[in-house]
Design an enzyme around this catalytic site. Sequence first.
Site, short mmCIF file in Angstrom:
data_model
loop_
_atom_site.label_atom_id
_atom_site.label_comp_id
_atom_site.label_asym_id
_atom_site.label_seq_id
_atom_site.Cartn_x
_atom_site.Cartn_y
_atom_site.Cartn_z
N HIS A 11 -8.08 3.17 5.37
CA HIS A 11 -9.32 2.49 5.03
C HIS A 11 -10.39 2.70 6.10
O HIS A 11 -11.58 2.70 5.79
CB HIS A 11 -9.06 1.00 4.83
CG HIS A 11 -8.46 0.68 3.49
ND1 HIS A 11 -9.04 -0.19 2.60
CD2 HIS A 11 -7.32 1.12 2.90
CE1 HIS A 11 -8.29 -0.28 1.51
NE2 HIS A 11 -7.24 0.51 1.67
N ASP A 12 -9.98 2.88 7.32
CA ASP A 12 -10.93 3.14 8.39
C ASP A 12 -11.49 4.56 8.31
O ASP A 12 -12.70 4.76 8.24
CB ASP A 12 -10.26 2.91 9.75
CG ASP A 12 -11.23 3.00 10.91
OD1 ASP A 12 -12.38 2.54 10.76
OD2 ASP A 12 -10.85 3.53 11.97
N ASP B 68 -13.03 5.24 13.42
CA ASP B 68 -13.80 4.63 14.51
C ASP B 68 -13.63 3.12 14.59
O ASP B 68 -14.41 2.44 15.26
CB ASP B 68 -15.28 4.97 14.37
CG ASP B 68 -15.92 4.34 13.13
OD1 ASP B 68 -15.17 3.81 12.28
OD2 ASP B 68 -17.16 4.37 13.02
N SER C 202 -14.33 0.90 12.54
CA SER C 202 -15.40 0.11 11.92
C SER C 202 -14.82 -0.92 10.95
O SER C 202 -15.43 -1.95 10.69
CB SER C 202 -16.39 1.02 11.19
OG SER C 202 -15.75 1.81 10.22
N PRO D 61 -10.52 5.66 -2.82
CA PRO D 61 -9.82 6.03 -4.06
C PRO D 61 -9.40 4.79 -4.85
O PRO D 61 -9.07 3.76 -4.27
CB PRO D 61 -8.59 6.78 -3.55
CG PRO D 61 -8.97 7.27 -2.19
CD PRO D 61 -9.87 6.21 -1.63
N HIS E 155 2.65 5.42 0.13
CA HIS E 155 3.03 4.37 -0.81
C HIS E 155 4.54 4.21 -0.91
O HIS E 155 5.02 3.41 -1.71
CB HIS E 155 2.44 4.65 -2.19
CG HIS E 155 0.97 4.39 -2.27
ND1 HIS E 155 0.22 4.66 -3.39
CD2 HIS E 155 0.10 3.87 -1.36
CE1 HIS E 155 -1.04 4.34 -3.18
NE2 HIS E 155 -1.14 3.86 -1.95
N THR E 156 5.27 4.93 -0.09
CA THR E 156 6.71 4.70 -0.03
C THR E 156 7.03 3.37 0.63
O THR E 156 8.16 2.88 0.54
CB THR E 156 7.41 5.85 0.72
OG1 THR E 156 8.81 5.67 0.66
CG2 THR E 156 6.99 5.91 2.19
N ASP F 248 7.00 1.34 -4.00
CA ASP F 248 8.26 2.07 -4.18
C ASP F 248 9.31 1.03 -4.54
O ASP F 248 9.77 0.28 -3.68
CB ASP F 248 8.62 2.80 -2.88
CG ASP F 248 9.99 3.50 -2.93
OD1 ASP F 248 10.74 3.26 -3.90
OD2 ASP F 248 10.29 4.25 -2.00
#
Length: 327
Positions: free
Chosen positions: A68-69, A76, A78, A165, A195-196, A247
């Site tokens: 997400h960063d 950075d 943020s 996404p 996502h595991t 998972d």
Amino acid sequence: MENFRILLLLPFFLLSLILSPRTTTAQLSPNYYANICPNVESIVRGVVAQKMNQSPIAGPASLRLLFHDCFVAGCDASVMLISPVGDDEWRSPEDMTLKPEGFDVIISAKAAVDSDPQCTNKVSCADIIAIAARDAVALSRGPFYTVELGRYDGKISTKSSVVLPHPEFNLDQLNSMFGAFGLTQTDMIALSGAHTIGAAGCPSFYNRLYNYAPNQPTDPSMNQGFAAQLQQTCPRVFSPSAFAFLDATTSATFDNVYYQNLQRGMGLLGSDQVLFTDPRSANTVNQFASNQIVFFTAFVDAITKMGRIGVKTAVDGEIRRDCRFVN
């Protein structure tokens, strides 16, 4: 990377292509802190291990913070900033699903690093996020890899900058978004393997269970036995705290079972399952499903490339004393 809605996506996505941070490698080095804070990695690892022992959410939450960063303003930190007027990344609809356990890991690790007199105010929050993500993977029995270091912390964080996404994305949309950051389809599929570990709230996959299409309430690409289990977890009227593991088989272990689940129609998100149902990406899923070493190698390569996105320098960044606020 789940629980998001497609809302006015096209204009924001086009803007992200124009403003997307460039990758920077010149200042990054695995030995960046060798003479500055030589114990930084062991200090951070100790905190991550402690937090993961306290809560199973801490590992995947820390790993998710890095995604997400990096995908917004670059790597950075943020995503950590708190704005006094509420206009920060963390409070965007797409980031409010981030778990407090992830933020707690970074804040605690920063405090532990700064408690070493040799390291005080010399290690960026951005680098701590990158190290913590690696340790979350390794401590979940995934690969231990070298982290490139030397990032500075950004000074800007805005809700409007967050474009990530979505769980409904098809392969073309996924490739377009990841490609905007110089990441290939193979990189995208490997990074999806994060996502595991971790979980997603019911809104992320609700439409796949009940509202998929006229006369087709359930997504036909979903294993129907798996769908029935999810309908028990997430009925039509569900608790706000209801969730399912990304998972369903080995939710606490970083392994290639995520891809084996896709082969069985047990991808939780539509953006997971499409990696197997689309023939253009199915071969890579099959490779990762059959050979964990191949997956681990591709994941390390992809997350290293992602860690170079939008790296700040002393010119446009700083070493924050508190990860939540600019100096």
